[in-house]
Motif scaffolding. Structure first.
Motif, PDB file in Angstrom:
ATOM      1  N   GLU A 110      -7.954   6.435   6.568  1.00  0.00           N
ATOM      2  CA  GLU A 110      -7.059   5.405   7.075  1.00  0.00           C
ATOM      3  C   GLU A 110      -5.874   6.010   7.831  1.00  0.00           C
ATOM      4  O   GLU A 110      -5.338   5.397   8.762  1.00  0.00           O
ATOM      5  CB  GLU A 110      -6.558   4.526   5.926  1.00  0.00           C
TER       6      GLU A 110
ATOM      7  N   MET B  56      -3.010   5.943  12.078  1.00  0.00           N
ATOM      8  CA  MET B  56      -1.550   5.881  12.135  1.00  0.00           C
ATOM      9  C   MET B  56      -1.011   6.821  13.207  1.00  0.00           C
ATOM     10  O   MET B  56      -1.536   7.920  13.430  1.00  0.00           O
ATOM     11  CB  MET B  56      -0.977   6.272  10.766  1.00  0.00           C
TER      12      MET B  56
ATOM     13  N   ASN C 180       1.024  -4.994   5.656  1.00  0.00           N
ATOM     14  CA  ASN C 180       1.065  -3.634   6.173  1.00  0.00           C
ATOM     15  C   ASN C 180       2.522  -3.261   6.442  1.00  0.00           C
ATOM     16  O   ASN C 180       3.217  -3.955   7.202  1.00  0.00           O
ATOM     17  CB  ASN C 180       0.236  -3.506   7.448  1.00  0.00           C
TER      18      ASN C 180
ATOM     19  N   HIS D 178       2.406   0.936   9.928  1.00  0.00           N
ATOM     20  CA  HIS D 178       1.039   0.929   9.407  1.00  0.00           C
ATOM     21  C   HIS D 178       0.296  -0.291   9.946  1.00  0.00           C
ATOM     22  O   HIS D 178       0.911  -1.344  10.181  1.00  0.00           O
ATOM     23  CB  HIS D 178       1.031   0.875   7.884  1.00  0.00           C
ATOM     24  N   GLY D 179      -1.013  -0.165  10.089  1.00  0.00           N
ATOM     25  CA  GLY D 179      -1.787  -1.279  10.622  1.00  0.00           C
ATOM     26  C   GLY D 179      -1.259  -1.663  11.991  1.00  0.00           C
ATOM     27  O   GLY D 179      -0.974  -0.799  12.833  1.00  0.00           O
TER      28      GLY D 179
ATOM     29  N   HIS E 201       0.811  -1.229   0.000  1.00  0.00           N
ATOM     30  CA  HIS E 201       0.000   0.000   0.000  1.00  0.00           C
ATOM     31  C   HIS E 201       0.841   1.274   0.000  1.00  0.00           C
ATOM     32  O   HIS E 201       2.081   1.232   0.017  1.00  0.00           O
ATOM     33  CB  HIS E 201      -0.915  -0.012   1.224  1.00  0.00           C
TER      34      HIS E 201
ATOM     35  N   ASN F 159      -3.152   1.525   4.357  1.00  0.00           N
ATOM     36  CA  ASN F 159      -2.852   0.160   4.800  1.00  0.00           C
ATOM     37  C   ASN F 159      -3.405  -0.780   3.743  1.00  0.00           C
ATOM     38  O   ASN F 159      -3.868  -0.335   2.691  1.00  0.00           O
ATOM     39  CB  ASN F 159      -3.421  -0.122   6.198  1.00  0.00           C
ATOM     40  N   SER F 160      -3.373  -2.056   4.016  1.00  0.00           N
ATOM     41  CA  SER F 160      -3.801  -3.022   3.000  1.00  0.00           C
ATOM     42  C   SER F 160      -5.272  -2.890   2.631  1.00  0.00           C
ATOM     43  O   SER F 160      -5.715  -3.454   1.628  1.00  0.00           O
ATOM     44  CB  SER F 160      -3.504  -4.447   3.478  1.00  0.00           C
TER      45      SER F 160
ATOM     46  N   SER G  15       1.549  -3.499  12.202  1.00  0.00           N
ATOM     47  CA  SER G  15       2.971  -3.792  12.031  1.00  0.00           C
ATOM     48  C   SER G  15       3.774  -3.039  13.089  1.00  0.00           C
ATOM     49  O   SER G  15       3.287  -2.061  13.669  1.00  0.00           O
ATOM     50  CB  SER G  15       3.432  -3.394  10.628  1.00  0.00           C
TER      51      SER G  15
END
Length: 264
Positions: A165, A169, A45, A49-50, A19, A24-25, A52
């Motif tokens: 999104e 973060m 990710n 991000h996400g 991404h 993110n994904s 991770s």
């Protein structure tokens, strides 16, 4: 270990999805159903991000080399030796670096809204954003950058999605990616030489005003690459022109599979 989602589809080969920054994904929500008809999917990710790892959790300096190493670790953990890669925006930068360091892990690459280098305006924008980062909430900074990158009304859905999104973060993770902007050109500098045998499909919007002109110039003479420009489309072409993006991507990967089967 990077955060990832593994989707079992039809077929034995894998597509790895990477991404853009702040996203993110989830940005591949319009690709999952059509891609799963023929492939398995690994949606990763990127660091920060996400869920991770946070970027400050790494002991070594954060670099594109480190990001690629983390992706390769994930592939090894899942026993995926080789895969098709689909990247969007920042994801294309990561794929480019992977093509320089580990080209043998890539069956083919689809790069949407690809970035090979920053023009003068882009470099100036990054410098300005860095100067004012301590005076604005990072999400305000992100909204400004998203509006500059995707300014038109038909970019509204992709712009809104990325901002939505980005709220998930952490500020420190977002800002940690900024110093890497100066290394973007290095991630592409040896791609043509190091990955001549890897087929690459570039899909960009005609309205991707920050990157498409430089991309066209840099791909000149690259016989392993094909470039498709989508009319009335901005930077995030996998969302704005999802049907065209999906059809082009699958036809490309299927053609590569056919060629591979004929050779073998």
């Amino acid at each position: 270990m990077l955060d990832y989602r593994l989707y079992k589809g039809r077929g034995s080969e894998y597509i790895v999805l990477l991404h853009g920054i702040g996203g993110n994904s989830n940005i591949f929500y319009k690709q999952l159903k059509p891609f799963l008809k023929k492939y398995n999917i690994l949606a990763i990710n990127l660091p920060g991000h996400g869920t991770s790892p946070d970027i400050d959790s790494y002991k070594d300096r954060f670099t594109f080399d480190m990001v690629v190493s983390e992706i390769v670790k994930t592939l090894d953990h899942l026993s995926i030796r080789k895969a098709h890669f689909v990247g969007i925006s920042l994801g294309t930068i990561i794929v480019h670096h992977l093509l320089q360091r580990e080209p043998g892990r890539v069956r083919s690459a689809v790069l949407g809204g690809a970035i090979t280098r920053l023009n003068f305006f882009g470099k100036s924008l990054i410098k300005l954003a860095w100067l004012i980062k301590d005076f604005l909430p990072f999400i305000w900074l992100y909204r400004i950058l998203a509006l500059i990158l995707m300014p038109k009304n038909n970019h509204k859905d992709s712009r809104r999605f990325f901002i939505q999104e980005a709220y998930k973060m952490k500020r420190a993770n977002f800002l940690a990616w900024y110093p890497l902007a100066g290394d973007v050109e290095a991630t592409y500098s040896q791609v043509q030489e190091q990955s001549q045998d890897v087929p690459k499909l570039y899909i960009s919007g005609a309205e991707d005003h920050m990157f498409v002109r430089e991309l066209e110039e840099d791909l000149t003479g690259d016989e392993s690459s094909e470039l498709v420009i989508l009319a009335q489309c901005g930077h995030v072409c996998n969302i704005e022109k999802a049907d065209e993006f999906n059809e082009l991507s699958l036809d490309f990967m299927d053609t590569y599979k056919t060629k591979k089967a004929n050779i073998s």
